[in-house]
Scaffold this motif. Structure first.
Motif, PDB file in Angstrom:
ATOM      1  N   SER A 157       0.841  -1.192   0.000  1.00 30.79           N
ATOM      2  CA  SER A 157       0.000   0.000   0.000  1.00 30.79           C
ATOM      3  C   SER A 157       0.876   1.242   0.000  1.00 30.79           C
ATOM      4  N   MET A 158       0.406   2.302  -0.695  1.00 34.03           N
ATOM      5  CA  MET A 158       1.152   3.550  -0.788  1.00 34.03           C
ATOM      6  C   MET A 158       0.193   4.726  -0.700  1.00 34.03           C
ATOM      7  N   LYS A 159       0.778   5.941  -0.752  1.00 31.32           N
ATOM      8  CA  LYS A 159      -0.020   7.164  -0.720  1.00 31.32           C
ATOM      9  C   LYS A 159       0.602   8.196  -1.662  1.00 31.32           C
ATOM     10  N   ALA A 160      -0.067   9.328  -1.799  1.00 33.06           N
ATOM     11  CA  ALA A 160       0.401  10.377  -2.707  1.00 33.06           C
ATOM     12  C   ALA A 160       1.829  10.787  -2.379  1.00 33.06           C
ATOM     13  N   GLY A 161       2.639  10.952  -3.431  1.00 30.71           N
ATOM     14  CA  GLY A 161       4.012  11.383  -3.264  1.00 30.71           C
ATOM     15  C   GLY A 161       5.010  10.270  -3.068  1.00 30.71           C
ATOM     16  N   ASP A 162       4.538   9.068  -2.733  1.00 32.41           N
ATOM     17  CA  ASP A 162       5.463   7.932  -2.626  1.00 32.41           C
ATOM     18  C   ASP A 162       6.105   7.675  -3.978  1.00 32.41           C
ATOM     19  N   GLN A 163       7.306   7.139  -3.968  1.00 30.31           N
ATOM     20  CA  GLN A 163       7.983   6.808  -5.219  1.00 30.31           C
ATOM     21  C   GLN A 163       8.857   5.584  -5.017  1.00 30.31           C
ATOM     22  N   PHE A 164       9.016   4.826  -6.111  1.00 32.25           N
ATOM     23  CA  PHE A 164       9.773   3.588  -5.992  1.00 32.25           C
ATOM     24  C   PHE A 164      10.387   3.200  -7.320  1.00 32.25           C
ATOM     25  N   VAL A 197     -13.243   3.733  -9.823  1.00 34.70           N
ATOM     26  CA  VAL A 197     -12.849   4.981  -9.169  1.00 34.70           C
ATOM     27  C   VAL A 197     -12.353   5.983 -10.203  1.00 34.70           C
ATOM     28  N   LEU A 198     -11.535   5.520 -11.168  1.00 35.47           N
ATOM     29  CA  LEU A 198     -11.062   6.399 -12.232  1.00 35.47           C
ATOM     30  C   LEU A 198     -12.229   6.948 -13.040  1.00 35.47           C
ATOM     31  N   THR A 199     -13.137   6.067 -13.432  1.00 43.78           N
ATOM     32  CA  THR A 199     -14.280   6.463 -14.261  1.00 43.78           C
ATOM     33  C   THR A 199     -15.174   7.448 -13.525  1.00 43.78           C
ATOM     34  N   ASP A 200     -15.475   7.156 -12.264  1.00 40.70           N
ATOM     35  CA  ASP A 200     -16.379   8.019 -11.486  1.00 40.70           C
ATOM     36  C   ASP A 200     -15.806   9.415 -11.295  1.00 40.70           C
ATOM     37  N   ASN A 201     -14.476   9.534 -11.306  1.00 39.78           N
ATOM     38  CA  ASN A 201     -13.835  10.823 -11.075  1.00 39.78           C
ATOM     39  C   ASN A 201     -13.252  11.437 -12.347  1.00 39.78           C
ATOM     40  N   SER A 202     -13.580  10.826 -13.498  1.00 34.90           N
ATOM     41  CA  SER A 202     -13.109  11.311 -14.803  1.00 34.90           C
ATOM     42  C   SER A 202     -11.598  11.489 -14.831  1.00 34.90           C
ATOM     43  N   VAL A 225      -4.009  10.820  -5.258  1.00 33.15           N
ATOM     44  CA  VAL A 225      -4.208   9.532  -4.586  1.00 33.15           C
ATOM     45  C   VAL A 225      -4.277   9.724  -3.078  1.00 33.15           C
ATOM     46  N   LYS A 226      -5.335   9.226  -2.479  1.00 36.43           N
ATOM     47  CA  LYS A 226      -5.451   9.215  -1.017  1.00 36.43           C
ATOM     48  C   LYS A 226      -4.852   7.926  -0.480  1.00 36.43           C
ATOM     49  N   ALA A 227      -5.148   6.824  -1.146  1.00 39.36           N
ATOM     50  CA  ALA A 227      -4.590   5.522  -0.758  1.00 39.36           C
ATOM     51  C   ALA A 227      -4.622   4.612  -1.974  1.00 39.36           C
ATOM     52  N   ILE A 228      -3.604   3.765  -2.083  1.00 37.91           N
ATOM     53  CA  ILE A 228      -3.533   2.841  -3.207  1.00 37.91           C
ATOM     54  C   ILE A 228      -2.859   1.557  -2.758  1.00 37.91           C
ATOM     55  N   ASN A 229      -3.379   0.449  -3.232  1.00 30.72           N
ATOM     56  CA  ASN A 229      -2.731  -0.840  -2.992  1.00 30.72           C
ATOM     57  C   ASN A 229      -2.410  -1.437  -4.350  1.00 30.72           C
ATOM     58  N   LEU A 230      -1.151  -1.798  -4.547  1.00 32.69           N
ATOM     59  CA  LEU A 230      -0.756  -2.300  -5.855  1.00 32.69           C
ATOM     60  C   LEU A 230       0.180  -3.498  -5.735  1.00 32.69           C
ATOM     61  N   THR A 231       0.202  -4.273  -6.799  1.00 30.54           N
ATOM     62  CA  THR A 231       1.113  -5.418  -6.905  1.00 30.54           C
ATOM     63  C   THR A 231       2.125  -5.122  -7.992  1.00 30.54           C
ATOM     64  N   LEU A 248      -8.047   1.550  -4.861  1.00 32.66           N
ATOM     65  CA  LEU A 248      -7.681   2.942  -5.089  1.00 32.66           C
ATOM     66  C   LEU A 248      -8.693   3.873  -4.436  1.00 32.66           C
ATOM     67  N   GLU A 249      -8.172   4.860  -3.703  1.00 33.95           N
ATOM     68  CA  GLU A 249      -8.980   5.973  -3.204  1.00 33.95           C
ATOM     69  C   GLU A 249      -8.343   7.257  -3.703  1.00 33.95           C
ATOM     70  N   VAL A 250      -9.165   8.196  -4.166  1.00 31.83           N
ATOM     71  CA  VAL A 250      -8.625   9.470  -4.629  1.00 31.83           C
ATOM     72  C   VAL A 250      -9.252  10.607  -3.840  1.00 31.83           C
ATOM     73  N   GLN A 251      -8.553  11.724  -3.804  1.00 33.67           N
ATOM     74  CA  GLN A 251      -9.036  12.916  -3.128  1.00 33.67           C
ATOM     75  C   GLN A 251      -8.662  14.117  -3.977  1.00 33.67           C
ATOM     76  N   LEU A 252      -9.641  14.670  -4.669  1.00 37.53           N
ATOM     77  CA  LEU A 252      -9.398  15.788  -5.569  1.00 37.53           C
ATOM     78  C   LEU A 252      -9.438  17.105  -4.796  1.00 37.53           C
ATOM     79  N   PRO A 253      -8.595  18.061  -5.149  1.00 41.80           N
ATOM     80  CA  PRO A 253      -8.595  19.349  -4.444  1.00 41.80           C
ATOM     81  C   PRO A 253      -9.917  20.088  -4.662  1.00 41.80           C
ATOM     82  N   THR A 254     -10.401  20.736  -3.621  1.00 40.33           N
ATOM     83  CA  THR A 254     -11.665  21.479  -3.729  1.00 40.33           C
ATOM     84  C   THR A 254     -11.435  22.907  -4.206  1.00 40.33           C
TER      85      THR A 254
END
Length: 376
Positions: A157-164, A197-202, A225-231, A248-254
């Motif tokens: 699991s990761m969050k926004a700004g993580d890099q690998f 999640v991608l589709t719902d948030n365009s 990205v608020k939270a993401i789990n990936l393989t 995937l959870e996303v959080q768009l700026p208001t």
């Protein structure tokens, strides 16, 4: 009586001849022989209506226990040769082909597994920064698949700004072994739930996982990205890695801040009320635009129209290209050095020729694309 006997014999001979001629005219069913690269036959298949199917071949491989040590079968090819002591293959099998005569194919085998020490993720994940293999947490390590031993995977699991990036588990920084960032990604796919999640948030996938700055040396989790789990799966057969987004959870700026171009054009002013340097919103509130005419030698970058520095886009997030015509071809022939780094030690952008551009700033990607509409 004698004449009658001769007539009977002739009739029989004619019938036999006709059968033989007919048999000769009827072509035998084409057969396909499958061999190893030294020519030894593994098995032979008869075509059905002039064809063979992948299912037929795979079944024969299994039924005949076709193996080459613990390597795996990469494919079948019509020709095999050698160059510099290494086998070469050409003419991959085509299951749509119709055969009118016998044919043969040769097996291409691939190494079954990667380096003994294995592979791991390195980077910045959930607040932990580890760039030296051997120091990474256990859940960053890629685990070898026991059936398909050329595959190594980790689910994390990761969050926004993580890099690998994916690296072999060794302190040696040898790019020829395994040291893969965004350029090493073979594919990124999404589970049905993540795709929703991608589709719902365009949103497109490029908002979720990106290459960092201009070097693309790491995979970066996008700001939405608020939270993401990936393989992450490293495939030693392709020397690339695949990413599957499981959840995937996303959080768009208001609120979207106002942005400006800043540089020698306005004496590097942190804020401005001059419309000439301010971006305006489009129908997509996350995409801003500005048309600007640059002079030779202008040096600039982009920032929010507020006091302080830190929210900036420089040459790492800047690209440019000519405006396109109705056929999708470039209208202008642009010099290769139209926009460059101001200097080796700077990330500011320098303009080397007078031009008019339409600047498109994507707030979510933190990128600016310059479409050049005129030179001079």
């Amino acid at each position: 009586m004698k004449k009658k006997l001769i007539a009977i014999v002739l009739s029989v001979l004619l019938v036999v001849s006709a059968v033989l001629v007919l048999a000769a005219c009827q072509k035998a069913v084409p057969t396909i022989t499958f061999r190893n690269n030294s020519g030894r036959a593994y098995f032979t298949l008869e075509t059905v209506d002039g064809k063979i199917t992948e299912e037929m071949v795979n079944k024969a491989v299994k039924d005949n226990n076709v193996k080459n040590g613990d390597q795996f079968l990469e494919g079948w090819f019509s020709t095999v040769g050698q160059k510099d002591g290494v086998y070469t293959y050409d003419g991959p099998i085509d299951y749509n082909k119709s055969y009118t005569e016998d044919a043969e194919y040769y097996a291409k085998w691939h190494v079954s597994q990667g380096l003994p020490q294995g592979y791991t993720l390195i980077g910045v994940i959930n607040g932990v920064e580890k760039w030296t293999p051997g120091e990474e947490p256990d859940d960053w390590k890629l685990v070898q698949d026991q059936n398909e031993k050329w595959l190594y995977s980790a689910t994390i699991s990761m969050k926004a700004g993580d890099q690998f990036k994916v690296k072999e588990k060794s302190n040696a920084w040898n790019d020829n072994v395994c040291n893969l960032g965004y350029e090493g990604v073979e594919s990124i796919t999404y589970s049905a739930a993540a795709q929703k999640v991608l589709t719902d948030n365009s949103l497109g996938g490029n908002y979720i996982l990106q290459g960092n700055a201009e070097s693309k040396t790491n995979v970066v989790v996008g700001s939405v990205v608020k939270a993401i789990n990936l393989t992450v799966t490293y495939d030693y057969s392709t020397l690339k890695f695949r990413v599957v987004v499981n959840t995937l959870e996303v959080q768009l700026p208001t609120e979207i801040p106002q942005w400006k171009i800043v540089g020698t054009i306005d004496s590097w002013a942190e804020t401005s009320t001059d419309a000439k340097v301010l971006f305006t919103t489009t129908t997509n509130k996350y995409v801003l635009t500005l048309t600007y005419k640059f002079a030779v030698g202008d040096t600039f970058k982009f920032k929010t129209n507020e006091k302080g520095w830190g929210s900036e886009i420089n040459i790492g997030g800047f690209t440019y290209a000519s405006e396109l015509d109705s056929k999708g071809e470039a209208k202008l022939e642009l010099p290769d050095d139209l926009f460059v780094k101001e200097s080796d030690n700077s990330t500011n952008i320098k303009c080397n020729a007078a031009c008019t551009v339409t600047l498109t700033l994507d707030v979510l990607l933190n990128t600016v694309v310059a479409t050049v509409t005129a030179l001079g």
